[in-house]
Design an enzyme around this catalytic site. Sequence first.
Site, short mmCIF file in Angstrom:
data_model
loop_
_atom_site.label_atom_id
_atom_site.label_comp_id
_atom_site.label_asym_id
_atom_site.label_seq_id
_atom_site.Cartn_x
_atom_site.Cartn_y
_atom_site.Cartn_z
N ASN A 115 2.62 -0.28 8.88
CA ASN A 115 4.01 -0.23 7.85
C ASN A 115 5.92 0.49 9.13
OD1 ASN A 115 4.01 -2.53 6.01
ND2 ASN A 115 3.64 -0.19 4.41
N HIS B 182 7.29 -3.78 8.29
CA HIS B 182 6.68 -4.55 6.15
C HIS B 182 6.55 -6.64 6.02
CE1 HIS B 182 8.03 -0.97 4.21
NE2 HIS B 182 8.82 -1.08 4.28
N GLU C 83 -1.37 -0.91 -1.69
CA GLU C 83 -2.65 -1.57 -0.32
C GLU C 83 -4.03 -0.49 -0.80
OE1 GLU C 83 -1.24 2.84 0.35
OE2 GLU C 83 -0.49 1.20 -0.05
#
Length: 299
Positions: A205, A210, A240
């Site tokens: 990220n 993102h 995640e």
Amino acid sequence: MLGLARVLYLTAWLGAVGGVLLQLTRPKGLEVWLYPLFLLGLLLAYRQGPKRAPRLLVHLAGGYLLLEVFWAFHRDPESPAPYWTGLVYLLSAFAFPFPQAVGWAAFWGLAFLLASWPWPSLYQGLHFLFAQLTLASMALLLARFRELYGQARFWKTEALTDPLTGLPNRRAFEMALEKEVARVERGGPPFALVLLDLDHFKALNDTHGHPYGDEVLRRVGRFLVEGVRGQDLVARWGGEEFALLLPATGLEEALEVAERLRRGLERLGHPASFGVGAYAGEEPSAFFGRVDQALYRAK
């Protein structure tokens, strides 16, 4: 199904036009000149499209049937027009929000009753009155139940679905886990739980942003769904992390599934750590904690 709906839609319009044309074959007075106006109104409503046409059709059908009810009660007792008044209530129920639908149904119901007055006989008049009350109430209730069912289904879907991946969310998974535990306690076969956490996701990220991370989560979700059986449940647990519920699956089989998925994700460039466990009769929270500890050790 879309093709069938289109056929039904066209059939309804053909039926309406056919009904008006059929009335032109019956001997009438000066009001016969109103029927071409009804046909013109049907054409205008048809041009409005399926979303806007019903609101115009409510009043078009109401005016048409008002004339027919008057004719049936005062000139031609054999006319079938009174049987069609339910169409106005049905159109009102689905064309307008519920409060407005009730108002328009009451308006046209009262208009039909006034058109039928004076009644040829008390029996015939009361029969017509009760029929209007029943038809209007049933049409409105049907539309209302359909509306409430649609709202309940929408909120249920929203409450149990992860908006990013489209997978069942944490709450949905917890409900499925509780259901599977209850099934095993009733004598059903054991089940397994697989938890996985994408490795180095924060760094991904930070490096790519993102939006890229969101796309990775969607891609992983699709891969997991395609990699298990139809009866298995894949959910996004949070962040995640993903959770897989494998009914009628022992520990060895669950380990094979997890290893196959791990290798597949690694080939996709998304390595992950896995925790696997088979239900052993403990509390659902304790079972989940045990598998979560296995994931922590793998991490």
